[in-house]
Design a protein around this motif. Structure first.
Motif, PDB file in Angstrom:
ATOM      1  N   GLN A  36      35.917  62.005 -33.777  1.00  0.00           N
ATOM      2  CA  GLN A  36      36.982  62.953 -33.921  1.00  0.00           C
ATOM      3  C   GLN A  36      36.645  64.273 -34.605  1.00  0.00           C
ATOM      4  O   GLN A  36      37.082  65.586 -34.139  1.00  0.00           O
ATOM      5  N   GLN A  37      35.592  64.302 -35.292  1.00  0.00           N
ATOM      6  CA  GLN A  37      35.163  65.570 -36.225  1.00  0.00           C
ATOM      7  C   GLN A  37      34.310  66.301 -35.006  1.00  0.00           C
ATOM      8  O   GLN A  37      34.530  67.383 -35.279  1.00  0.00           O
ATOM      9  N   MET A  38      33.587  65.599 -34.214  1.00  0.00           N
ATOM     10  CA  MET A  38      32.717  66.211 -33.289  1.00  0.00           C
ATOM     11  C   MET A  38      33.789  66.938 -32.405  1.00  0.00           C
ATOM     12  O   MET A  38      33.683  68.207 -31.832  1.00  0.00           O
ATOM     13  N   ALA A  39      34.709  66.125 -31.918  1.00  0.00           N
ATOM     14  CA  ALA A  39      35.617  66.806 -30.726  1.00  0.00           C
ATOM     15  C   ALA A  39      36.579  67.889 -31.393  1.00  0.00           C
ATOM     16  O   ALA A  39      36.814  68.857 -30.691  1.00  0.00           O
ATOM     17  N   ALA A  40      36.627  68.149 -32.585  1.00  0.00           N
ATOM     18  CA  ALA A  40      37.333  69.276 -33.193  1.00  0.00           C
ATOM     19  C   ALA A  40      36.557  70.415 -33.160  1.00  0.00           C
ATOM     20  O   ALA A  40      37.083  71.580 -33.531  1.00  0.00           O
ATOM     21  N   SER A  41      35.226  70.307 -32.889  1.00  0.00           N
ATOM     22  CA  SER A  41      34.421  71.273 -33.062  1.00  0.00           C
ATOM     23  C   SER A  41      34.331  72.221 -31.614  1.00  0.00           C
ATOM     24  O   SER A  41      33.373  73.079 -31.443  1.00  0.00           O
ATOM     25  N   LEU A  42      34.604  71.348 -30.432  1.00  0.00           N
ATOM     26  CA  LEU A  42      34.613  71.906 -29.016  1.00  0.00           C
ATOM     27  C   LEU A  42      35.332  73.035 -28.909  1.00  0.00           C
ATOM     28  O   LEU A  42      36.520  73.112 -29.423  1.00  0.00           O
ATOM     29  N   GLY A  43      34.667  73.989 -28.072  1.00  0.00           N
ATOM     30  CA  GLY A  43      35.254  75.335 -28.068  1.00  0.00           C
ATOM     31  C   GLY A  43      35.081  76.230 -29.230  1.00  0.00           C
ATOM     32  O   GLY A  43      35.537  77.519 -29.061  1.00  0.00           O
ATOM     33  N   SER A  44      34.576  75.909 -30.394  1.00  0.00           N
ATOM     34  CA  SER A  44      34.378  76.807 -31.403  1.00  0.00           C
ATOM     35  C   SER A  44      32.762  77.244 -31.606  1.00  0.00           C
ATOM     36  O   SER A  44      32.009  77.085 -30.727  1.00  0.00           O
ATOM     37  N   SER A  45      32.675  78.128 -32.639  1.00  0.00           N
ATOM     38  CA  SER A  45      31.261  78.586 -32.630  1.00  0.00           C
ATOM     39  C   SER A  45      30.476  77.639 -33.179  1.00  0.00           C
ATOM     40  O   SER A  45      29.125  77.812 -32.954  1.00  0.00           O
ATOM     41  N   ALA A  46      30.620  76.280 -33.349  1.00  0.00           N
ATOM     42  CA  ALA A  46      29.743  75.272 -33.789  1.00  0.00           C
ATOM     43  C   ALA A  46      29.450  74.506 -32.485  1.00  0.00           C
ATOM     44  O   ALA A  46      28.866  73.717 -32.361  1.00  0.00           O
ATOM     45  N   ASP A  47      30.136  74.959 -31.133  1.00  0.00           N
ATOM     46  CA  ASP A  47      29.833  74.251 -30.068  1.00  0.00           C
ATOM     47  C   ASP A  47      28.398  74.376 -29.398  1.00  0.00           C
ATOM     48  O   ASP A  47      28.184  75.553 -29.405  1.00  0.00           O
ATOM     49  N   CYS A  48      27.912  73.475 -29.113  1.00  0.00           N
ATOM     50  CA  CYS A  48      26.457  73.575 -28.449  1.00  0.00           C
ATOM     51  C   CYS A  48      25.979  72.426 -27.729  1.00  0.00           C
ATOM     52  O   CYS A  48      26.773  71.506 -27.734  1.00  0.00           O
ATOM     53  N   SER A  49      24.913  72.584 -26.894  1.00  0.00           N
ATOM     54  CA  SER A  49      24.440  71.135 -26.254  1.00  0.00           C
ATOM     55  C   SER A  49      24.005  70.137 -27.168  1.00  0.00           C
ATOM     56  O   SER A  49      24.193  68.848 -26.881  1.00  0.00           O
ATOM     57  N   SER A 109      43.095  59.086 -27.421  1.00  0.00           N
ATOM     58  CA  SER A 109      43.574  60.319 -27.654  1.00  0.00           C
ATOM     59  C   SER A 109      42.560  61.275 -27.927  1.00  0.00           C
ATOM     60  O   SER A 109      42.687  62.430 -27.385  1.00  0.00           O
ATOM     61  N   ASP A 110      41.424  61.077 -28.762  1.00  0.00           N
ATOM     62  CA  ASP A 110      40.565  61.834 -28.820  1.00  0.00           C
ATOM     63  C   ASP A 110      39.509  62.116 -27.537  1.00  0.00           C
ATOM     64  O   ASP A 110      39.190  63.384 -27.408  1.00  0.00           O
ATOM     65  N   LEU A 111      39.364  60.967 -26.890  1.00  0.00           N
ATOM     66  CA  LEU A 111      38.821  61.334 -25.834  1.00  0.00           C
ATOM     67  C   LEU A 111      39.390  62.357 -24.849  1.00  0.00           C
ATOM     68  O   LEU A 111      38.639  63.129 -24.042  1.00  0.00           O
ATOM     69  N   ARG A 112      40.801  61.954 -24.671  1.00  0.00           N
ATOM     70  CA  ARG A 112      41.505  63.005 -23.700  1.00  0.00           C
ATOM     71  C   ARG A 112      41.495  64.543 -24.267  1.00  0.00           C
ATOM     72  O   ARG A 112      41.149  65.382 -23.433  1.00  0.00           O
ATOM     73  N   LYS A 113      41.221  64.648 -25.586  1.00  0.00           N
ATOM     74  CA  LYS A 113      41.358  66.011 -26.058  1.00  0.00           C
ATOM     75  C   LYS A 113      39.939  66.530 -25.836  1.00  0.00           C
ATOM     76  O   LYS A 113      40.000  67.716 -25.473  1.00  0.00           O
ATOM     77  N   ALA A 114      38.810  65.739 -26.113  1.00  0.00           N
ATOM     78  CA  ALA A 114      37.413  65.968 -25.774  1.00  0.00           C
ATOM     79  C   ALA A 114      37.294  66.639 -24.271  1.00  0.00           C
ATOM     80  O   ALA A 114      36.726  67.554 -23.913  1.00  0.00           O
ATOM     81  N   TYR A 115      37.839  65.944 -23.306  1.00  0.00           N
ATOM     82  CA  TYR A 115      38.177  66.012 -21.996  1.00  0.00           C
ATOM     83  C   TYR A 115      38.650  67.385 -21.553  1.00  0.00           C
ATOM     84  O   TYR A 115      38.125  68.077 -20.747  1.00  0.00           O
ATOM     85  N   LEU A 166      32.636  60.663 -18.946  1.00  0.00           N
ATOM     86  CA  LEU A 166      33.968  61.072 -19.896  1.00  0.00           C
ATOM     87  C   LEU A 166      35.301  60.478 -19.016  1.00  0.00           C
ATOM     88  O   LEU A 166      36.180  59.570 -19.599  1.00  0.00           O
ATOM     89  N   THR A 167      35.226  60.655 -17.624  1.00  0.00           N
ATOM     90  CA  THR A 167      36.430  60.327 -16.989  1.00  0.00           C
ATOM     91  C   THR A 167      36.474  58.967 -16.937  1.00  0.00           C
ATOM     92  O   THR A 167      37.502  58.370 -16.964  1.00  0.00           O
ATOM     93  N   ASN A 168      35.272  58.220 -16.419  1.00  0.00           N
ATOM     94  CA  ASN A 168      35.414  56.767 -16.327  1.00  0.00           C
ATOM     95  C   ASN A 168      35.536  55.971 -17.660  1.00  0.00           C
ATOM     96  O   ASN A 168      36.159  55.092 -17.771  1.00  0.00           O
ATOM     97  N   HIS A 169      35.023  56.778 -18.764  1.00  0.00           N
ATOM     98  CA  HIS A 169      35.270  56.153 -19.877  1.00  0.00           C
ATOM     99  C   HIS A 169      36.892  55.938 -20.385  1.00  0.00           C
ATOM    100  O   HIS A 169      37.314  54.993 -20.800  1.00  0.00           O
ATOM    101  N   ILE A 170      37.380  56.983 -20.066  1.00  0.00           N
ATOM    102  CA  ILE A 170      38.921  57.179 -20.341  1.00  0.00           C
ATOM    103  C   ILE A 170      39.646  56.008 -19.561  1.00  0.00           C
ATOM    104  O   ILE A 170      40.285  55.357 -20.001  1.00  0.00           O
TER     105      ILE A 170
END
Length: 241
Positions: A36-49, A109-115, A166-170
């Motif tokens: 959940q903490q990682m997903a909150a950083s998606l799309g931010s300046s902390a996002d990276c490979s 819910s977190d997986l869908r948000k990450a997707y 991610l899709t198959n995981h959900i």
């Protein structure tokens, strides 16, 4: 082997499996909270490979724990008998069941948000980083990844299962959730908690040294000092000495 001895061995085996499920539930809570903490950083300046690779590793660990925990809880709730000890064991298993289903729903819910966020910020090309939101945070995921690496499932897997995308995981978790509710129909409202709600609220609160009035008090100085340092003269707060 006598019937009494067999019942004792079966009871010990169930208690051992319940202990494994409790440890697995604790491990799953830690892993999903890190995700959940990682997903909150998606799309931010902390996002990276690095972040996305760690999210895949975290999903893989959560996937293994969920699969093993689901199978063991279904087996526990299917084998419970009507004896007094069996009723107590079923109550413990039902509480674990409700906790697990609740954790699954939160994780979904977190997986869908990450997707959704990964779709909006793909990071497949170098110029994709221009679309990231500058939140001022550029690091902090190393510690989260280290916490995930310290988590281990309470059982060993002989065959390493491939990590689904991610899709198959959900889709797989949604199917698992529906199948579990069909195979063992446990009503959430019928499961009683083992500890009172808001336990931390029952403790004695320490009285603060300063009251609200003391914290908000503003020292009032003479009008001469106010005129010397406060502009315009209509300032009514005064100077804090």
């Amino acid at each position: 082997m006598s019937r009494w001895r067999r019942s004792v061995d079966e009871l010990a085996a169930r208690r051992r499996q319940q202990g494994e499920c409790e440890r697995a539930q604790e491990a799953l809570s830690r892993v999903t909270s890190c995700f959940q903490q990682m997903a909150a950083s998606l799309g931010s300046s902390a996002d990276c490979s690095f972040l996305r690779d760690e999210m895949d590793e975290t999903r893989a660990l959560a996937h293994r724990i969920c699969r093993g925990l689901s199978q063991r809880l279904v087996r526990l709730l299917s084998d419970c008998d009507c004896a007094p000890s069996g009723v107590e064991d079923r109550q413990v298993s039902e509480r674990l069941w409700v906790l697990f289903l609740s954790a699954l729903e939160n994780f979904l819910s977190d997986l869908r948000k990450a997707y959704d966020l990964i779709g909006q910020f793909p990071l497949t090309q170098r110029y994709d980083r221009r679309s990231l939101v500058n939140t001022g945070c550029i690091d902090g995921m190393v510690g989260v990844a280290a916490r995930v690496a310290s988590v281990q499932a309470p059982w060993l897997t002989l065959e390493e299962e491939p990590n689904p995308d991610l899709t198959n995981h959900i889709a797989g978790l949604e199917a698992m959730l529906s199948e579990m509710q069909l195979r063992v129909p446990v009503a959430f409202w019928s499961v009683e908690a083992t500890q009172p709600a808001w336990t931390e609220a029952h403790g004695e609160l320490d009285e603060p040294d300063d009251t609200l009035e003391d914290l908000m008090e503003v020292e009032v100085v003479s009008s001469n000092k106010m005129a010397a340092c406060c502009q315009p003269p209509c300032c009514g707060l005064g100077c804090v000495g």
